[in-house]
Design an enzyme around this catalytic site. Structure first.
Site: not given
Ligand code: ADQ
Length: 465
Positions: A156, A363
């Site tokens: 991921h 990211d």
């Molecule tokens: P994350 O680093 O957690 O994931 P991201 O893809 O931005 O990052 O977010 C994942 C989920 O978390 C999204 O559905 C988002 O809505 C939710 N989220 C984030 N911040 C939030 C907040 N403040 N309040 C509520 N919900 C929130 C990792 C990798 C990413 C990759 C994902 C999936 O780092 O690059 O996109 O896995 O593969």
């Protein structure tokens, strides 16, 4: 087709349907359809070092199997090697990388524990799908237990450039661990290339035009599988009547524009840099004072790790500095909310925003960028300002792309986004929405599993296939 066995560090609760993210929903749909097991850490840390507590719950054709970690495993495997060595290094932050041999041993020990637990549960035609950097060695541990099933892995987060990977004392072992999978999926072509260049330059192993390579006596295949969101569900959420959170926000905006950012509070997300860029924007364009609010929603994560306490402090300080310098008695530019918001309410907030600011320093994908687009009103869409270093930038070409290290460049991009006329907003938005409707998380899941089970001849090697 046999059962599907999913393994990830954390797993969603079986009956937690509405709060689960797109990934959890897609993997769960596949599991319920094929029948299977989802194995992962329970999120609990048990005291002492007795035999680990295992909990099994059966729900809609799926066995959810969770395991508690001991304090030592949690320290070494999770807080240690996964989150203080692999996470920073894979996000190109060698200065934050803390490498300890003790943590590495803990990382391998927990992977071995997962493998020992899983092996007796497996049937010969089960297909295994392992997720993320916590579990890179799992296939090699399963192979050591004699498991012959097809095993796939999806990363991921980014795979680092070879010269950074080689900072890790166990880089060759880790890359060889990855080659024990039948299929290795990356978010973008760039991350796949980083892996292939490492394999070629360090280990003399070369991939053919189908993404296959012979490594350590077996054939493995690698490909690009950009993860996505449940687009239809997000569009539905965004069109629902406004939540009370959303109504309160809109009321408080009065006639001002909203620039919205939503992240986990993580140093890879570029939050202090973005707040500083708002300071620079107000310096360069003083006319914009009193005309917008920049709302940052960022709940604390991984709080036991010192670098995360530090980023918490940095963000609060940056917001205080910019508000102190440019705020007035009746207006302050930055609003900072240090907690999480439910998914349906979040969709409404995205829709209320004129600009979505998603500017990670690096990211894997960044699903917030995709959610922001899906939530927009087709008649009056907002503008996405997106870091060129997010995996999503390879797909969302209608965004204003920025370099998050370039404060002045970001300030100019904010102005362009606030000023963008409706016809340009629509023409940038429409192809992005169409792309997300065609490339949703269910398609991602299907592509990966069909490639893993051999129903597709070769893996995709590009982000926009
Ligand atoms: P994350 O680093 O957690 O994931 P991201 O893809 O931005 O990052 O977010 C994942 C989920 O978390 C999204 O559905 C988002 O809505 C939710 N989220 C984030 N911040 C939030 C907040 N403040 N309040 C509520 N919900 C929130 C990792 C990798 C990413 C990759 C994902 C999936 O780092 O690059 O996109 O896995 O593969």
């Amino acid at each position: 087709m046999g059962r599907l066995i999913a393994v990830s560090n954390r797993i969603p609760k079986p009956n937690e349907r509405n709060s689960a993210g797109g990934l959890a929903v897609a993997v769960r749909n596949a599991l319920e359809h094929q029948g299977g097991i989802w194995l992962g850490w329970s999120g609990e840390v048990s005291e002492g070092s007795d035999a680990p507590k295992i909990t099994e719950t059966r729900w809609n054709n799926v066995d959810y199997v969770t395991i508690d970690l001991t304090e030592r495993d949690h320290d070494e495997y999770y807080n240690g090697f996964a989150n203080r060595a692999l996470w920073p290094l894979f996000h190109h932050r060698p200065g934050l990388t803390e490498f300890a041999r003790r943590d590495m041993a803990g990382y391998y020990r927990v992977n071995q524990l997962f493998a020992r637990l899983l092996t007796p549960m497996l049937l010969p035609d089960d297909v295994i799908w392992v997720h993320d950097y916590h579990l890179i060695p799992l296939a090699s541990e399963l192979r050591a237990q004699g498991v012959k099933n097809r095993i796939g892995f999806f990363l991921h987060i980014p795979w680092p450039a070879p010269e950074l990977l080689t900072i890790l004392p166990n880089h060759a072992r880790l890359a060889a661990n990855l080659a024990c999978y039948d299929l290795i999926g990356f978010q973008t072509r760039q991350f796949l290339d980083n892996y292939l260049n490492y394999m070629r330059d360090e280990l003399d192993i070369v991939m053919d035009s189908h993404g296959r390579m012979e490594a350590f006596g077996r054939t493995t295949q690698a490909g690009v599988f950009p993860i996505s969101i449940d687009t239809e569900e997000f569009i539905r959420f965004a069109r629902q009547p406004k939540s009370s959170t959303c109504r309160r926000l809109e009321k408080s905006l009065e006639d001002k524009m909203l620039a919205l950012s939503v992240d986990r509070l993580d140093y890879s997300k570029g939050i202090p840099q973005r707040i500083e860029a708002f300071g620079c924007f107000l310096e360069l364009y003083p006319d914009y004072r009193h005309r917008f609010y920049a709302l940052q929603i960022a709940p604390t994560t991984r709080e036991q790790i010192p670098e995360y306490a530090e980023i918490n402090r940095e963000v609060a300080e940056a917001a205080g500095r910019v508000n102190g310098k440019f705020g007035d008695i009746d207006w302050a530019p930055i609003r900072y909310v240090n907690r999480s918001i439910g998914r349906a309410a979040l969709a409404g907030l995205y829709r209320s925003a004129r600009v979505g600011i998603v500017t990670p320093l690096r990211d894997g994908m960044n699903l917030v960028a995709k959610e922001f687009v899906a939530a927009q009103n087709e008649e009056d869409p907002g503008v996405l300002v997106l870091s060129r270093f997010a995996g999503a930038a390879h797909e969302l070409k209608g965004a204003i792309q920025v370099n998050p290290y370039d404060t002045v460049g970001m300030a100019h991009a904010f102005k362009a986004a606030f000023d963008m006329p409706l016809d340009e907003r629509i023409s940038r938005f429409r192809p992005m929405l169409q792309h997300l409707c065609e490339h949703d998380v269910h398609r991602w899941c299907r592509n990966f599993l069909e490639t893993l089970s051999g129903q597709r001849a070769s893996a995709s090697l590009s982000s926009v296939a």
